[in-house]
Design a protein around this motif. Structure first.
Motif, PDB file in Angstrom:
ATOM      1  N   SER A 383       0.837  -1.211   0.000  1.00 12.79           N
ATOM      2  CA  SER A 383       0.000   0.000   0.000  1.00 12.79           C
ATOM      3  C   SER A 383       0.864   1.251   0.000  1.00 12.79           C
ATOM      4  CB  SER A 383      -0.915   0.013   1.220  1.00 12.79           C
ATOM      5  OG  SER A 383      -1.799  -1.073   1.170  1.00 12.79           O
ATOM      6  N   GLN A 424      -7.164   0.367  -0.923  1.00  7.18           N
ATOM      7  CA  GLN A 424      -7.484  -0.910  -0.302  1.00  7.18           C
ATOM      8  C   GLN A 424      -8.820  -0.845   0.430  1.00  7.18           C
ATOM      9  OE1 GLN A 424      -4.257  -2.118   2.205  1.00  7.18           O
ATOM     10  NE2 GLN A 424      -4.816  -4.261   2.057  1.00  7.18           N
ATOM     11  N   ASP A 504      -4.928  -1.097  -5.387  1.00  2.91           N
ATOM     12  CA  ASP A 504      -4.386  -1.653  -4.148  1.00  2.91           C
ATOM     13  C   ASP A 504      -5.385  -2.640  -3.573  1.00  2.91           C
ATOM     14  OD1 ASP A 504      -3.140  -2.270  -1.822  1.00  2.91           O
ATOM     15  OD2 ASP A 504      -3.196  -0.249  -0.959  1.00  2.91           O
TER      16      ASP A 504
HETATM   17 MG   LIG Z   1      -2.031  -2.712   1.997  1.00  2.00          MG
END
Ligand SMILES: [Mg+2]
Ligand SMILES: Nc1ncnc2c1ncn2[C@@H]1O[C@H](COP(=O)(O)OP(=O)(O)OP(=O)(O)O)[C@@H](O)[C@H]1O
Length: 615
Positions: A383, A424, A504
């Motif tokens: 990330s 994410q 992500d």
């Molecule tokens: Mg991550």
């Protein structure tokens, strides 16, 4: 004082109106004292002595007093209106400034500051900073009035003037002591206010955890404890007020008493007239209240300073990312992304601690039109790389380039137009589906929205929503499933036609087959135009998804450990093989327990996976 000076500098005209009103009021108060004195001395006393009233003089006095009252009303009106305008304008202006600043400050700054504190900065701190503005013009007018009063006292009689000189500084001193003692109490109350709001915010935000973990009682206790402290702090403020307020009230009355005693003495000596004595005594009575205004300002000052300090910390916060002025060709095909020797560490929670390096010597490239998968165990820094790629954060050293240009040299708009990150954790606004996808960016029509939804495999469920694109999705998209939310945010990124797409773990809650279909679709959306529309950097775990990538970058503890095709890495890198296999097993078990579809599914990097990887 700095705060007040700034307030005056920012709103000089309104301040002038308010102060003029207040000064007018002050002069009229002094004037009325002398008119009342004159009425008593020249009309009432002779009337009592001679038994006949001079109607002409009495009428004149009545007209004068009426005129003075009208001017006083005008003064009060001007002061109140000006002070109110000034206070609320300043509050509004600074609320805007603080919130704008929040949006300008980089992610690294937000990492260090709790949301609750930010809310309290923008609300009660701004409010507190400008509290003393309301009584300020009154206080300034009162100062003028005090000077006028002392001068007229001296003109009248030096003995009475000395009484005044004793009482006014005493009032002043009492006010100063008062505000000194008040300062720490107010500061504490202000800090606790922020903390209470922080706790409340956190527990509402984490309502799901609180409920499912049965932590309601503990959360309530945590809140109650802090709210209790706040109550104590406020009660101690109240106690102090209770002690000082009566003293501040009594002092001018004592002054009036002293004036009457000294005055009676001077009257017998023939040094002053009855009219003068009455004027002075009246002056002391009417001054008692306005003098409090100075006390209000002094009492609010500490709180204001505390609030202002917190507001200024936001406004002066550094770490803001300077942008360059280079612009990328928006019509160019897929963009290249390259990381060269990138090192990165998050700023430590406390300034004196060293930051630990999260990424080191990270070098890789996403060639134009290619898809590169980023694979690595949890916490490896995937990330972080995604954030660097779209410049949410800047590297400590090394460079991140898009189309060969260091991203730090690009304008904000140019980079935002070229690269899109699907994070994410999907974020959905409480608005319609359409608004969530276009985000008011120009040039995105409904056709584009549907095209983006199709690519994100989201057209099906959106079409089935009661109002289609006009359906509101609730705060943070609560009315959508996790997978639906993810696909909506993906469509949002696609609608901007990015030339570089950073995903992500953006489809983790989506059925694996659908995930692969999405990626395959993205890669060949190409077919419609010339070459692939976007280069893709994708953080992924699933074999089917990874297999679609042209190259895989395998990351461990912030370092690139291996790179190559999926097949080659599987064969040659044991850690990689373990990770992918472990993930697959977890996936199979999960799918057996319940089918994916559109349920809320947490990204399956459950603890089992970590154990597999760490061994
Ligand atoms: Mg991550
Ligand atoms: N805001 C932050 N402040 C301090 N450290 C952080 C922050 N965000 C992440 N880290 C640390 O940086 C490291 C890399 O985190 P990152 O989120 O990039 O991992 P990741 O590979 O994306 O993991 P995952 O697969 O769980 O999403 C971790 O050790 C993490 O603890």
């Amino acid at each position: 004082m700095v705060v007040l000076g700034r307030a005056i500098r920012e709103q000089p005209r309104i301040f002038a109106v308010a102060v003029s009103g207040s000064v007018l009021f002050g002069l009229m108060v002094i004037g009325s004292a002398f008119v009342v004195g004159a009425v008593v001395g020249d009309v009432v006393v002779p009337a009592v002595e001679s038994g006949s009233v001079q109607t002409g003089l009495l009428a004149l006095a009545a007209v004068t007093l009426f005129g003075i009252s009208v001017l006083r009303v005008v003064g009060i009106f001007g002061r109140r209106l000006g002070a109110g305008y000034m206070q609320y304008r300043l509050q509004a202006a600074y609320r805007r400034r603080v919130t704008r600043r929040y949006l300008e400050l980089p992610l690294s700054w937000h990492h260090r500051n709790a949301t609750g504190t930010l809310l309290s900065n923008a609300n009660s701190d701004v409010e507190a900073a400008w509290y003393p503005i309301a009584p300020l013009p009154f206080a300034v007018g009162t100062l003028v009035m005090l000077v006028g009063a002392v001068v007229s006292l001296f003109v009248t009689d030096w003995a009475l003037a000395l009484v005044g000189l004793g009482v006014f500084p005493a009032l002043f001193a009492l006010n100063v002591v008062y505000s000194r003692r008040m300062a720490p109490r107010q500061a504490r109350a202000q800090r606790l206010r922020a903390e209470v709001s922080g706790i409340a915010h956190e527990s509402f935000d984490g309502a799901l955890v609180v409920k499912t973990m049965g932590r309601e009682a503990q959360e309530t206790d945590r809140f109650a404890a802090r709210a209790g402290e706040l109550r104590e702090a406020l009660v101690s403020v109240g106690r102090l007020r209770g002690v000082f307020d009566p003293m501040l009230e009594a002092l001018p009355s004592l002054g009036t008493l002293a004036v009457l005693v000294v005055g009676a003495f001077r009257l017998r000596q023939g040094a002053i007239s009855v009219a003068e004595l009455v004027s002075v005594a009246f002056l002391f009575t009417v001054l008692a209240f306005p003098v409090r205004a100075i006390g209000w300002v002094l009492a609010e000052l500490p709180r204001s300073v505390a609030g202002w300090d917190r507001v200024r910390r936001v406004l002066d916060a550094t770490g803001e990312m300077p942008y360059g002025d280079a612009v990328l060709d928006p019509a160019g095909g897929p963009a290249t992304l390259d990381f060269s020797d990138v090192h990165f560490s998050y700023e430590p929670a406390e300034a004196h601690l060293p930051g630990t390096e999260v990424l080191g010597e990270v070098t890789f490239a996403v060639p134009a039109g290619r898809t590169v998968a980023l694979v690595g165990p949890t916490g490896a820094g995937k990330s972080t790389i995604a954030s660097l790629a779209v410049r949410l954060v800047d590297p400590d050293s090394g460079t991140v380039g898009v189309d060969g240009v260091d991203v730090r040299r690009l304008t904000a708009a140019s980079l935002a137009g070229a690269a899109a990150l699907v994070a994410q954790v999907p974020f959905v606004f409480d608005d319609t589906v359409r608004a969530n996808i276009t985000l008011d960016r120009p040039g995105i029509g409904d056709d584009d929205v549907w095209a983006a939804l199709r690519l994100a495999e989201a057209d099906g469920f959106v079409a089935a929503l009661p109002d289609g694109l006009d359906t509101r999705v609730g705060e943070r998209g609560t009315s959508l499933s996790g997978g639906q939310r993810q696909r909506l945010t993906l469509a949002r990124a696609l609608a901007g036609r990015p030339r570089l797409l950073v995903l992500d773990d953006a489809t983790s809650a989506v059925d694996p087959r659908v995930e692969a279909a999405i990626l395959a679709g993205l890669r060949s959306s190409a077919g419609e135009g010339s070459g692939s529309a976007a280069s893709i950097l994708v953080v992924a775990y699933r074999r089917a998804t990874i297999a679609l990538a042209d190259e895989v970058i395998y990351l461990e503890q912030g370092r690139v450990v291996a790179r190559g095709t999926h097949v080659r890495l599987l064969a040659t890198v044991p850690g990689y093989a373990d990770l992918v296999t472990a993930y697959e097993q977890a996936e199979v078990e999960q799918t057996e327990q319940r089918p994916y579809d559109d349920e809320e599914v947490t990204p399956p990097l459950a603890s089992g996976l970590e154990i597999e990887v760490d061994r």
